[in-house]
Scaffold this active site. Structure first.
Site, PDB file in Angstrom:
ATOM      1  N   GLU A  78       0.832  -1.199   0.000  1.00 26.05           N
ATOM      2  CA  GLU A  78       0.000   0.000   0.000  1.00 26.05           C
ATOM      3  C   GLU A  78       0.874   1.260   0.000  1.00 26.05           C
ATOM      4  O   GLU A  78       1.847   1.355   0.732  1.00 26.05           O
ATOM      5  CB  GLU A  78      -0.919   0.017   1.216  1.00 26.05           C
ATOM      6  CG  GLU A  78      -1.908  -1.143   1.263  1.00 26.05           C
ATOM      7  CD  GLU A  78      -2.941  -1.112   0.152  1.00 26.05           C
ATOM      8  OE1 GLU A  78      -3.117  -0.031  -0.455  1.00 26.05           O
ATOM      9  OE2 GLU A  78      -3.564  -2.158  -0.105  1.00 26.05           O
ATOM     10  N   ARG A  88     -17.843  -0.169   6.312  1.00 21.93           N
ATOM     11  CA  ARG A  88     -19.008  -0.817   5.694  1.00 21.93           C
ATOM     12  C   ARG A  88     -19.550  -1.915   6.579  1.00 21.93           C
ATOM     13  O   ARG A  88     -20.747  -2.205   6.577  1.00 21.93           O
ATOM     14  CB  ARG A  88     -18.609  -1.368   4.321  1.00 21.93           C
ATOM     15  CG  ARG A  88     -19.750  -2.024   3.548  1.00 21.93           C
ATOM     16  CD  ARG A  88     -19.289  -2.473   2.174  1.00 21.93           C
ATOM     17  NE  ARG A  88     -18.143  -3.343   2.232  1.00 21.93           N
ATOM     18  CZ  ARG A  88     -18.190  -4.665   2.485  1.00 21.93           C
ATOM     19  NH1 ARG A  88     -19.356  -5.234   2.732  1.00 21.93           N
ATOM     20  NH2 ARG A  88     -17.090  -5.384   2.506  1.00 21.93           N
ATOM     21  N   CYS A 141      -7.628  -1.883   8.124  1.00 22.35           N
ATOM     22  CA  CYS A 141      -6.326  -1.938   7.449  1.00 22.35           C
ATOM     23  C   CYS A 141      -5.821  -0.525   7.148  1.00 22.35           C
ATOM     24  O   CYS A 141      -4.684  -0.175   7.484  1.00 22.35           O
ATOM     25  CB  CYS A 141      -6.429  -2.764   6.171  1.00 22.35           C
ATOM     26  SG  CYS A 141      -6.686  -4.533   6.460  1.00 22.35           S
ATOM     27  N   HIS A 165      -1.362  -5.934   1.714  1.00 27.03           N
ATOM     28  CA  HIS A 165      -2.572  -6.742   1.710  1.00 27.03           C
ATOM     29  C   HIS A 165      -2.307  -8.078   1.017  1.00 27.03           C
ATOM     30  O   HIS A 165      -1.527  -8.143   0.050  1.00 27.03           O
ATOM     31  CB  HIS A 165      -3.702  -6.024   0.952  1.00 27.03           C
ATOM     32  CG  HIS A 165      -4.575  -5.182   1.823  1.00 27.03           C
ATOM     33  ND1 HIS A 165      -4.739  -3.831   1.630  1.00 27.03           N
ATOM     34  CD2 HIS A 165      -5.364  -5.505   2.881  1.00 27.03           C
ATOM     35  CE1 HIS A 165      -5.587  -3.360   2.536  1.00 27.03           C
ATOM     36  NE2 HIS A 165      -5.978  -4.365   3.301  1.00 27.03           N
TER      37      HIS A 165
END
Length: 213
Positions: A78, A88, A141, A165
């Site tokens: 990332e 969510r 994350c 990830h």
């Protein structure tokens, strides 16, 4: 060099978290470099507190967090964590922040200061699919990547920090036939290559790994 590598516990109804299982397969040392492994909860803010407690016990050169990104095909280093929690789904303690700042006095974003392109190419050189990612999402994350950037900015100016990830493992997609997966051994190979790359050099390579959308 001393490295802290963290991984989350299972979340979202999954029985395993491939990030944690892959980290368990890594050795305790890479050459003369010490690798400390730490399981962290998939919980907003508490995840940072667990890492911070460990960072206060030892002087680390690198702190690398590993997380699950179900639906991705590759290992994805990332590039950046952003200052927003927008969940969510609820975390493992039922927290579901929406449009909340992670740190009210923090920057809008923190970029990983690891050589993310070098790392991406090193993973691919071992035959493991990899792609540089420009979004870590807005769940825990991204939260922890941002928190590592905040800790670097406010308390630990010498550390290198980042996030990678990993996909689902095959056992997680038996009831998700449209979702890709990767074996834990392949993840282990890729993560080991990533660690070797960041140990080898702080300098990134200048190649085009951007995206058009």
């Amino acid at each position: 060099m001393r490295i802290l590598i963290t991984a989350f516990d299972p979340f979202g109804g999954e029985r395993v978290n491939p990030a944690l299982e892959a980290v368990k397969l890594l050795p305790d040392n890479i050459g003369t470099h010490k690798l400390d492994k730490l399981e962290i909860p998939t919980v907003f803010h508490k995840s940072k507190d667990v890492i911070l407690s460990q960072m206060k016990q030892h002087e680390y050169d690198i702190v690398l967090a590993i997380g699950q990104a179900g639906g991705r095909y590759e290992l994805t280093p990332e590039r950046v964590g952003i200052n927003v929690d927008d969940a969510r789904i609820a975390d493992n303690e039922g927290n579901q922040p929406i449009d909340e700042a992670i740190q009210v006095d923090g920057n809008a974003a923190y970029f990983s200061n690891l050589p993310v392109k070098r790392i991406t190419e090193a993973i691919k050189a071992q035959g493991v699919p990899a792609r540089l990612s420009n979004t870590a999402g807005t769940f825990v994350c991204n939260h922890i990547l941002y928190q590592l950037g905040y800790l670097h900015a406010t308390q630990f100016p010498k550390i290198k920090f980042g996030f990678i990830h990993v996909p689902f493992v095959p056992e997680q997609v038996t009831d998700k036939p449209e979702k890709p997966s990767m074996s834990l051994e392949t993840m282990r190979i890729g993560l080991y290559a990533a660690l070797e790359a960041m140990i080898e050099s702080d300098e990134d390579i200048k190649i085009a790994l951007g995206e058009t959308h």
